[in-house]
Design a protein around this motif. Sequence first.
Motif, PDB file in Angstrom:
ATOM      1  N   GLU A 106       0.841  -1.195   0.000  1.00 20.82           N
ATOM      2  CA  GLU A 106       0.000   0.000   0.000  1.00 20.82           C
ATOM      3  C   GLU A 106       0.879   1.248   0.000  1.00 20.82           C
ATOM      4  N   GLU A 304     -16.531   3.794   0.939  1.00 13.47           N
ATOM      5  CA  GLU A 304     -15.344   4.237   0.218  1.00 13.47           C
ATOM      6  C   GLU A 304     -14.186   4.531   1.178  1.00 13.47           C
ATOM      7  N   ALA A 307     -12.665   1.340   2.454  1.00 16.30           N
ATOM      8  CA  ALA A 307     -11.911   0.637   1.406  1.00 16.30           C
ATOM      9  C   ALA A 307     -10.610   1.345   1.046  1.00 16.30           C
ATOM     10  N   LYS A 308     -10.641   2.691   0.986  1.00 14.97           N
ATOM     11  CA  LYS A 308      -9.496   3.432   0.473  1.00 14.97           C
ATOM     12  C   LYS A 308      -8.691   4.185   1.532  1.00 14.97           C
ATOM     13  N   PHE A 309      -9.361   4.615   2.609  1.00 19.22           N
ATOM     14  CA  PHE A 309      -8.689   5.452   3.617  1.00 19.22           C
ATOM     15  C   PHE A 309      -9.015   4.958   5.037  1.00 19.22           C
ATOM     16  N   PHE A 314      -7.939  12.030   4.565  1.00 17.37           N
ATOM     17  CA  PHE A 314      -8.309  12.119   3.148  1.00 17.37           C
ATOM     18  C   PHE A 314      -9.095  13.396   2.911  1.00 17.37           C
ATOM     19  N   PHE A 319     -12.919  11.544  -3.912  1.00 18.01           N
ATOM     20  CA  PHE A 319     -14.014  10.646  -4.282  1.00 18.01           C
ATOM     21  C   PHE A 319     -14.546  10.999  -5.667  1.00 18.01           C
TER      22      PHE A 319
END
Length: 416
Positions: A106, A304, A307-309, A314, A319
């Motif tokens: 990552e 989201e 899953a991503k942050f 962020f 997005f």
Amino acid sequence: SPPVVYAPCCSRKLPRLIRHKAAYMQVEVSPGGREDDPNVDADVSHSDVCTKYREAAKIVNLALQGILLKAQAGASIVELCKFGDGIIAQKCATIFQKKVKGKYIEKGVAFPTCVSVNECVCHNCPLESDQDQPLLKDGDVVKVDVGCYIDGYISVAAHTIVVGSKATPECPITGQKADVLMAAHVASEVAVKLLRPGNTNSQVTQALAKVADAYGVNVVTGVLSHKLKRFVIDGNKVILMHEDVDQKVETQTFELNEVYSVDIVMSSGDGKLREAQSRTTVFKRAVDKNYRLKMRASRYLFNEVNAKFPALPFSLRAFDDERQARMGVVECLKHDLLHAYPVLYARPGDCVVQFKFTVLILPSGPTRITGLSSFDANTVRSEKEIDTELSAIMAVASKKKKKKPRKKTRVSTTGT
């Protein structure tokens, strides 16, 4: 109730309560099973960990240089923020591309690029829909804040420039701006020298107060510098940059192989932070909170984020559906699923300067791996000077000199 302290710029950057250690303890393991990873407790004594910090630092410095080159009169703040995040994402995609134990490493943006101008102190990361952001103009004091991580190992940096400045040794910056710039520069150097095993966070706090007094400026209140850990941008060990009756932290000792993000913010005004009407766009997942959300937009945003942050800050700009994200963040905040990083301001007309950098405490001495060395003290002329005690700290070498190996003396084997 305990006093509210703002922690801008390199930490969680939101109001937090400080009374004793339990009041600001953070969950130091991110979600997603990373607590089972053997690398969670690895420090910079491991060469691969040190390499990841340094590689992230290279990307941070590159992004910072690129943004500062573009920060000219007429530049758009939104475009500068997008440019910074874009460089980090682009460069991260070119390194550590092989799978490790069946998984890709990552990597990406550890803190969204923020561009804060003049009395705006931090967290200014506008969206495309924000039409009220003025373009940069000559004379603006611009603070740029960026962050990158590789395999969870985080490097951050911030730098301040004066737009359109043509300062030279013959025609330097003078007056109030010069005092604040020199105070922040000297405070940065002093802080690095004091980040040694056995020294304490209180020593750094006291030294910064002396620097601010010497230049007739103020350290911005509530700023915290944090120990960095894997996937943790705001570790429990902190340095409070400005201590007073209402704002204190526990005295803690620096240890070998620790990593810190050091955030120096100086102001020509009273140093107190204020929230304005600017929209908050930077958030961080509260990893210890869960709630069954009702709104569709809220569920979209929360899924989201997970899953991503899942562990690092962020921006809503990250997005695909910005409108959905702006709608969904309201319910997430209402139920404490996210921490907000509000845009913070000093008084109108105050000059605020920020320098931030990442420091590794190595056996050879404290090593600064991020932050630009482009500050030329010869182009800034302040009438004020530091005392002999601070000068002695500045004179200490950051790194130990390697001893040269002794030359072996030849012993004659022939008789005389």
